[in-house]
Design a protein around this motif. Structure first.
Motif, short mmCIF file in Angstrom:
data_model
loop_
_atom_site.label_atom_id
_atom_site.label_comp_id
_atom_site.label_asym_id
_atom_site.label_seq_id
_atom_site.Cartn_x
_atom_site.Cartn_y
_atom_site.Cartn_z
N PHE A 108 -32.54 50.00 -12.97
CA PHE A 108 -32.72 48.55 -13.06
C PHE A 108 -31.66 47.87 -12.20
O PHE A 108 -30.48 48.22 -12.27
N LEU A 109 -32.10 46.89 -11.41
CA LEU A 109 -31.19 46.18 -10.51
C LEU A 109 -31.34 44.68 -10.70
O LEU A 109 -32.44 44.18 -10.97
N ARG A 110 -30.24 44.00 -10.52
CA ARG A 110 -30.22 42.55 -10.59
C ARG A 110 -29.56 42.04 -9.30
O ARG A 110 -28.43 42.39 -8.99
N LEU A 111 -30.30 41.21 -8.57
CA LEU A 111 -29.82 40.68 -7.30
C LEU A 111 -29.64 39.17 -7.39
O LEU A 111 -30.55 38.45 -7.81
N GLU A 112 -28.45 38.70 -7.00
CA GLU A 112 -28.18 37.27 -6.91
C GLU A 112 -28.55 36.82 -5.50
O GLU A 112 -27.87 37.19 -4.53
N PRO A 113 -29.62 36.06 -5.33
CA PRO A 113 -30.11 35.74 -3.98
C PRO A 113 -29.09 35.00 -3.11
O PRO A 113 -29.06 35.21 -1.90
N ARG A 114 -28.28 34.15 -3.70
CA ARG A 114 -27.35 33.36 -2.89
C ARG A 114 -26.11 34.16 -2.50
O ARG A 114 -25.69 34.14 -1.35
N SER A 115 -25.52 34.86 -3.43
CA SER A 115 -24.30 35.62 -3.13
C SER A 115 -24.62 36.99 -2.53
O SER A 115 -23.73 37.65 -1.99
N ARG A 116 -25.86 37.46 -2.66
CA ARG A 116 -26.31 38.79 -2.23
C ARG A 116 -25.60 39.91 -3.00
O ARG A 116 -25.49 41.03 -2.49
N GLU A 117 -25.13 39.62 -4.18
CA GLU A 117 -24.53 40.66 -5.00
C GLU A 117 -25.64 41.43 -5.73
O GLU A 117 -26.48 40.84 -6.40
N LEU A 118 -25.62 42.74 -5.59
CA LEU A 118 -26.60 43.61 -6.23
C LEU A 118 -25.88 44.48 -7.26
O LEU A 118 -24.95 45.22 -6.93
N ARG A 119 -26.29 44.37 -8.51
CA ARG A 119 -25.72 45.19 -9.58
C ARG A 119 -26.83 46.05 -10.18
O ARG A 119 -27.96 45.58 -10.35
N SER A 120 -26.50 47.28 -10.49
CA SER A 120 -27.54 48.22 -10.92
C SER A 120 -27.04 49.17 -11.99
O SER A 120 -25.84 49.42 -12.11
N ALA A 121 -27.99 49.68 -12.77
CA ALA A 121 -27.72 50.72 -13.77
C ALA A 121 -28.83 51.75 -13.68
O ALA A 121 -29.98 51.41 -13.37
N ARG A 122 -28.47 52.99 -13.98
CA ARG A 122 -29.41 54.09 -13.78
C ARG A 122 -29.47 54.97 -15.02
O ARG A 122 -28.44 55.36 -15.56
N ALA A 123 -30.69 55.28 -15.45
CA ALA A 123 -30.91 56.14 -16.62
C ALA A 123 -31.59 57.43 -16.19
O ALA A 123 -32.81 57.55 -16.25
N GLY A 124 -30.79 58.36 -15.70
CA GLY A 124 -31.32 59.67 -15.32
C GLY A 124 -32.24 59.67 -14.12
O GLY A 124 -32.90 60.67 -13.84
N HIS A 125 -32.33 58.56 -13.41
CA HIS A 125 -33.29 58.44 -12.32
C HIS A 125 -32.68 58.93 -11.00
O HIS A 125 -31.45 58.99 -10.85
N VAL A 126 -33.56 59.24 -10.04
CA VAL A 126 -33.09 59.70 -8.73
C VAL A 126 -32.36 58.56 -8.02
O VAL A 126 -32.57 57.38 -8.30
N ALA A 127 -31.49 58.93 -7.11
CA ALA A 127 -30.69 57.95 -6.37
C ALA A 127 -31.57 57.10 -5.46
O ALA A 127 -32.73 57.43 -5.19
N SER A 128 -30.99 56.00 -5.00
CA SER A 128 -31.67 55.13 -4.03
C SER A 128 -31.14 55.40 -2.63
O SER A 128 -30.13 56.09 -2.45
N VAL A 129 -31.82 54.85 -1.64
CA VAL A 129 -31.46 55.06 -0.24
C VAL A 129 -31.26 53.71 0.42
O VAL A 129 -31.99 52.75 0.12
N TRP A 130 -30.27 53.61 1.31
CA TRP A 130 -30.02 52.35 1.99
C TRP A 130 -29.70 52.61 3.47
O TRP A 130 -29.28 53.70 3.85
N ALA A 131 -29.91 51.59 4.27
CA ALA A 131 -29.56 51.65 5.69
C ALA A 131 -29.37 50.24 6.20
O ALA A 131 -30.01 49.29 5.71
N THR A 132 -28.48 50.07 7.17
CA THR A 132 -28.22 48.76 7.75
C THR A 132 -28.43 48.79 9.26
O THR A 132 -28.44 49.85 9.89
N ALA A 133 -28.59 47.60 9.82
CA ALA A 133 -28.90 47.48 11.24
C ALA A 133 -27.77 47.96 12.13
O ALA A 133 -27.99 48.26 13.31
#
Length: 276
Positions: free
Chosen positions: A147-172
Motif C-alpha cells: 500500500f502506497l500513499r502519494l502526496e501530489p504536491r510534495s511528491r512524497e511517497l510513503r509505503s508499507a509492504r505485507a509479504g509482497h514482492v518488491a517494486s521497480v523504479w527508474a528515472t530519466a
C-alpha cells in the motif's frame, strides 16, 4: 459333466448406456467448471477499478492478465483512489489461491483498505488495521500486499509492504533499482502485526512500477532474475507514457512461462515543479 458358464459379455446396448452416462457426467462437470470460471471472471472484473486517478505531472495505469488455466483467476488485484485529504492511495496484492473464493476475499481486502486509508495517513497503520480486520473474519486465505500513499504536491511517497514482492523504479537520468524496503507478514497470518513505512521523493522524472509475482516468476525464472529483467525494461522506458509502459511490463510477464495471473500498476511522474 456340468461346465461352469462364463459371465455374459456386456452387450452393445450396455456399453452404449454406460458411455452415454459417462458423457452426461463429463458434460455436467464441464458446465460447472465453466460456470465457476465465468463467476470468478465477473467478480474480478467488477472489483478492479474501472479508472485510476491522475494529477498534473502524475499519471497512473494498470493491467491485469488472467492465468492460462481458466480457474486460476481472482488472486491478483490493484487499486488506485483519491483520499479525503487529496492524497493518492495505491495498492497491489495477491491472494493465496484462486477461483471464486479468492476473488471475493480480494474484494474484501480492497474495500477494507480503502475505508481504513480514509481515516489514517500512516500506510503502516493502514496495513496493520487491514490485517486485524482480515484476521477477525476467520478466513483460511491470506494475501500479500503493498500500500502506497502519494502526496501530489510534495511528491512524497510513503509505503508499507505485507509479504509482497518488491517494486521497480527508474528515472530519466539513468538511475534504476528494486526497492529494498522492510516489510511484515502477509495479511491474514497473525494479528497485531507491525508494518514498517518506507519514504521516498518522486522529484525527478521517471516511473515507479508495482507488480505481482506472476509478472516476474516462472518455471525457469527466479524472482530476483525476474525483478532485474523488469528493472532493465522500466529503465529503458522510464519516460514512456504510463499506458505504454504498463503494456510493455505485462508483455514481459508472458515470457516467464507462468501459470499464475498477473497485475501491473504504473506511476509515471514528471520532475517536481520548483518553488513559485
Amino acid at each position: 459333466m456340468n461346465r461352469r458358464r462364463t459371465p455374459r459379455s456386456a452387450s452393445a446396448e450396455d456399453l452404449l448406456s454406460t458411455l452415454q452416462h459417462l458423457t452426461a457426467r463429463a458434460r455436467q462437470e464441464v458446465q460447472l467448471h465453466q460456470a465457476r470460471v465465468e463467476l470468478a471472471q465477473a467478480l474480478q472484473r467488477d472489483m478492479l477499478p474501472a479508472t485510476l486517478p491522475s494529477f498534473p505531472g502524475l499519471r497512473t495505469a494498470a493491467r491485469y492478465a488472467p492465468a492460462r488455466d481458466g480457474l486460476d483467476i481472482g488472486g491478483d488485484w490493484y487499486d488506485g483512489f483519491l483520499l479525503p485529504d487529496g492524497a493518492l492511495g495505491l495498492a497491489i496484492g495477491d491472494v493465496q489461491g484462486h477461483d471464486v473464493e479468492a476473488a471475493a476475499f480480494m474484494g474484501q481486502i480492497r474495500i477494507a483498505m480503502r475505508a481504513i486509508a480514509s481515516s489514517t495517513s500512516d500506510p503502516g497503520e493502514v496495513m496493520g488495521r487491514t490485517n486485524d480486520l482480515i484476521m477477525s473474519m476467520n478466513s483460511t486465505l491470506f494475501a500479500t500486499c503493498s500500500f502506497l500513499r502519494l502526496e501530489p504536491r510534495s511528491r512524497e511517497l510513503r509505503s508499507a509492504r505485507a509479504g509482497h514482492v518488491a517494486s521497480v523504479w527508474a528515472t530519466a537520468d539513468g538511475h534504476s533499482g528494486v526497492t529494498a524496503d522492510a516489510g511484515g507478514l502477509p495479511l491474514g497470518i497473525e494479528p497485531h502485526q507491525h508494518y514498517p513505512v518506507a519514504r521516498r521523493d518522486l522529484d525527478v522524472t521517471g516511473s515507479f512500477v508495482l507488480l505481482t509475482d506472476g509478472v516476474i516468476e516462472g518455471p525457469s525464472l527466479t524472482i530476483d532474475d525476474g525483478l532485474d529483467r523488469i528493472r532493465r525494461l522500466v529503465s529503458s522506458h522510464a519516460t514512456a507514457d504510463a499506458e505504454d509502459l504498463a503494456d510493455q511490463v505485462l508483455k514481459a510477464a508472458a515470457l516467464t512461462g507462468h501459470e499464475d495471473d498477473a497485475a501491473v500498476l504504473v506511476l509515471r511522474h514528471d520532475a517536481a515543479a520548483g518553488p513559485a
